[in-house]
Design an enzyme around this catalytic site. Structure first.
Site, mmCIF file in Angstrom:
data_model
loop_
_atom_site.group_PDB
_atom_site.id
_atom_site.type_symbol
_atom_site.label_atom_id
_atom_site.label_comp_id
_atom_site.label_asym_id
_atom_site.label_seq_id
_atom_site.Cartn_x
_atom_site.Cartn_y
_atom_site.Cartn_z
ATOM 1 N N HIS A 135 0.824 -1.209 0.000
ATOM 2 C CA HIS A 135 0.000 0.000 0.000
ATOM 3 C C HIS A 135 0.864 1.269 0.000
ATOM 4 C CE1 HIS A 135 -3.558 2.474 1.289
ATOM 5 N NE2 HIS A 135 -2.569 3.240 1.723
ATOM 6 N N GLU A 136 1.721 1.358 0.998
ATOM 7 C CA GLU A 136 2.534 2.577 1.103
ATOM 8 C C GLU A 136 3.451 2.727 -0.101
ATOM 9 O OE1 GLU A 136 1.751 4.826 3.093
ATOM 10 O OE2 GLU A 136 0.384 3.581 4.261
ATOM 11 N N HIS A 188 1.748 4.571 -2.882
ATOM 12 C CA HIS A 188 1.890 6.026 -2.749
ATOM 13 C C HIS A 188 3.265 6.464 -3.257
ATOM 14 C CE1 HIS A 188 -1.721 6.907 -0.530
ATOM 15 N NE2 HIS A 188 -1.403 6.159 0.508
HETATM 16 ZN ZN LIG Z 1 -2.578 5.342 1.968
#
Ligand SMILES: [Zn+2]
Length: 712
Positions: free
Chosen positions: A498-499, A502
């Site tokens: 997830h990170e 980003h």
């Molecule tokens: Zn996030």
């Protein structure tokens, strides 16, 4: 899949304004020996953490604000008529010292804080708010931007420049540039009050979470925990100079240890520690702060001409209005709560079969659902963790998937200084071998780190400034005892993907202007690249590459993979309900009118959940109002729904990949070119539809969560 976790990206665009800048001589009073004085000479302009001392931040931030204000004033006072170059481009170049000092400060203040840094944060919070106001409420500057905006049709601007002008103009208007002088003064005062309160909330919450840890000297109270978990609890007590065992609190309502603790009284005590952390009528009680924050925000919205805070915040989002966001969430409630109720019934059956003699409570949910999971889904963390050694997950999973999709490669750099010894740095090279970015990761939990996980940038990509991106990921994964490998759960694996999603949004940025670069998108879009990237964690070719036994190197057995996939649908009713409940709370607090009375948080919370038909006794919101950091101190006010909204996008996008051959360079390159590299350079709904070939739909989201049968 436990998504959204507590992940957030620290949106500098929201918190600190979007004015960026280039190198200029610093304020005369600013000490040239300060490491922020000149741009970093390190590769990629990485922050020189080996030279930066705690006391360097404050003078650099203050000198940076002074420098930026004088640059902005020079633009505003320019006797020449406004041109795109002498106004918009000049603004983009302004404030570089401020930018580099704040970027470094944000990471240490959030991920490695101490009393000195907390004091700086407290002292600077109102000044930062005032600084932003001084720019966005500068009437002469706004007049120049407005005159360009009126002439935009005749300026012959390229699309990105036109977008910059539109976004900047809108930001001024939303910040109050059209207000009378008297109202601007009121607005400044409100902004400062809000900022100070919000900062007080954050300081109290950090202390409350630390103080709220469960402490016992009775080892038998910890029955159910593994020997390693008990050793970690003993070590946690030792590092706090306390006798016995300490279970530190995570920032969510539910605590991971509740899944293992077999003594019901311990579970209840730990849960209550979490639930009441900020409601003990002591120095860390935040209820008064949040009630006032909600009221001050409503008053600010009224001053700016909006019916409530949410209406003001959502105007520039994909959802556009609170009504649209509420409608979207309301549509999720029946399916989510029905599934949660049926999961609750399964759990009660287990309790009854064991002659428990009690009704399921929130602190029982994870303990018994773990048993339901073992019985029905036959998977436990201990079985999978040997296949998820952190470093292997990072290099052979997270990095590997990015390599397959986008052709990028990674090389660890041990020569780049870091702010803590847990931090690692990688240089990222593009498919053609050219340098693309620096990536830092700081994965382990520390008591002086904010909860959750997030991504932010030290340097944003900009062709105008000639900068390449320097981005980082922070998380709170359990730190192993020294010398041991770090085994993580599949949830933690998901957090890393997830990170990193980003981070890709930041690293692939390919834009002219820094304020439109990378993850500087709307809140209900910004989680799309990150949540989308989670899908590759279970993609067969990626999983086969990283999920290998730490001792033997054997790939994860097919039946275990199947179990993980099946387990993805487990507890989805609970997970969606706790998220929707938190998102509804956020929206209810922020649709209060300025005329509403000061609220009693506990009563308000109960009423709000009842009204939205989402008050389930055994399924509390993922965050209680009084410790809901996202909405009171991190730019997500009236924006928590965005995680769910973005999920609609990410599942819809993944469906496109599935329909087009999955993990391929062709698919990755097209996605990078049309979405990930574009930042905020065009209307996000149009950008999405152009890539997808249609508007997003909610069906893939319901299907991936197992809340709706496949349409296929
Ligand atoms: Zn996030």
């Amino acid at each position: 899949m436990l998504r959204y976790i507590t992940a957030l990206i620290t949106c500098s665009a929201i918190v600190l304004g979007t004015i960026h800048g280039s190198a200029v001589a610093a304020d005369a009073k600013f000490d040239p020996s300060n490491p922020f004085y000149a741009p970093s000479t390190l590769p990629f302009h990485a922050p020189p953490f080996d030279k930066i001392k705690d006391e360097d931040y404050q003078p650099a931030i203050e000198a940076g604000m002074a420098e930026q204000l004088s640059e902005i004033q020079a633009i505003a006072d320019n006797p020449a008529a406004a041109t795109f170059d002498n106004t918009m481009v000049a603004m983009e170049k302004a404030g570089q010292l401020f930018q580099r000092a704040m970027a470094a400060f944000r990471v240490v203040a959030g991920a490695n804080t101490n009393p000195v840094l907390q004091k700086v944060r407290t002292e600077e919070a109102p000044k930062l708010a005032a600084h932003r106001d001084a720019i966005y409420l500068n009437a002469k500057l706004f007049a120049r931007v407005a005159s360009l905006y009126q002439q935009r049709a005749t300026l012959k601007l390229d699309p990105e420049s036109l977008r910059l002008l539109g976004v900047t103009y809108d930001m001024f208007v939303r910040s109050g540039a059209n207000l009378s002088e008297a109202d601007k003064t009121k607005l400044k005062k409100l902004n400062e009050e809000i900022s100070t309160l919000s900062n007080a909330f954050s300081t109290k919450l950090l202390a409350a979470t630390k103080d709220g840890a469960y402490l016992t000297t009775d080892k038998s109270a910890l029955a159910g925990l593994s020997d390693a978990q008990i050793a970690a609890a003993a070590q946690a007590a030792q590092s706090r100079k306390q006798e016995g065992y300490v279970l530190p609190l995570q920032n969510t309502t539910q605590q991971p240890d509740l899944a293992s603790l077999s003594v019901r009284a311990t579970r209840e005590a730990l849960f209550e520690k979490s639930w009441d952390r900020t409601e003990r009528s002591d120095a860390n009680d935040t209820r008064d702060d949040i009630a006032h924050l909600a009221q001050l925000r409503a008053r600010r919205a009224q001053l700016l001409g909006y019916p409530n805070h949410a209406a003001w915040k959502l105007g520039d989002q994909m959802a556009k209005t609170p009504e649209a966001a509420l409608k979207f969430m309301d549509a999720l409630v029946p399916g989510a709560t029905a599934k949660a109720a049926s999961e609750g019934k399964d759990i009660q059956d287990v309790i009854d079969a064991q002659k428990g003699g009690f009704t399921l409570q929130p602190w029982d949910w994870n303990f018994y659902s773990e048993q339901v999971r073992k019985a029905k889904y036959d998977l436990n963390d201990a079985e999978v963790k040997p296949y998820f050694e952190l470093n292997n997950v990072l290099e052979n999973g997270v990095f590997y998937a990015a390599n397959q999709l986008y052709g990028i490669s990674f090389k660890e750099r041990r020569d780049i200084p870091v702010y803590h010894s847990d931090v690692r740095v990688f240089e990222v090279s593009d498919a053609d071998g050219k340098p693309l970015a620096l990536f830092y990761c700081d994965y382990f939990k520390r008591d002086n780190k904010n909860g959750g996980a997030w991504m932010d940038s030290f340097v944003e990509q900009s062709k105008l400034l000639g900068t390449l991106p320097v981005v980082y990921n922070v998380a709170n994964l359990p730190k192993p005892t020294p010398g041991e490998p770090a085994f993580i759960s599949f949830t933690d694996v998901t957090t890393m993907f997830h990170e990193f999603g980003h981070a890709l949004n930041g690293m692939f940025a390919n834009t002219e202007y820094p304020s439109l670069s990378g993850a500087a998108t709307a809140r209900d879009f910004v989680e799309f690249p990150s949540q989308f990237n989670e899908h590759w964690a279970l993609y067969p070719a990626a999983l086969a590459h990283y999920a290998r036994h730490y001792k033997t190197g054997a790939p994860m057995p097919a039946d275990l993979v199947a179990k993980i996939k099946k387990a993805e649908n487990f507890n989805q009713g609970y997970k969606l309900t706790e998220l929707v409940a938190a998102a509804e709370l956020d929206m209810q607090w922020h649709t209060l009118a300025a005329s509403a009375a000061l609220q009693q948080p506990d009563a308000f919370e109960k009423q709000a959940l009842e009204k939205m038909h989402i008050l389930l006794a055994a399924v509390p919101p993922r965050y209680r109002s009084s410790y809901f950091s996202h909405i009171w101190n991190s730019g997500y006010s009236a924006g928590y729904y965005a995680y769910l909204w973005s999920e609609m996008l990410d599942d819809d996008a993944y469906q496109w990949f599935e329909e087009h051959g999955g993990l391929t360079r062709a698919n990755g390159d097209r996605f990078r070119q049309m979405v990930l590299s574009r930042g905020n350079t065009e209307d996000l709904a149009k950008m999405y539809a152009a890539w997808r070939g249609k508007d997003p739909s909610v069906e893939p989201m319901m299907r991936y969560r197992g809340l709706q049968e496949s349409a296929h």
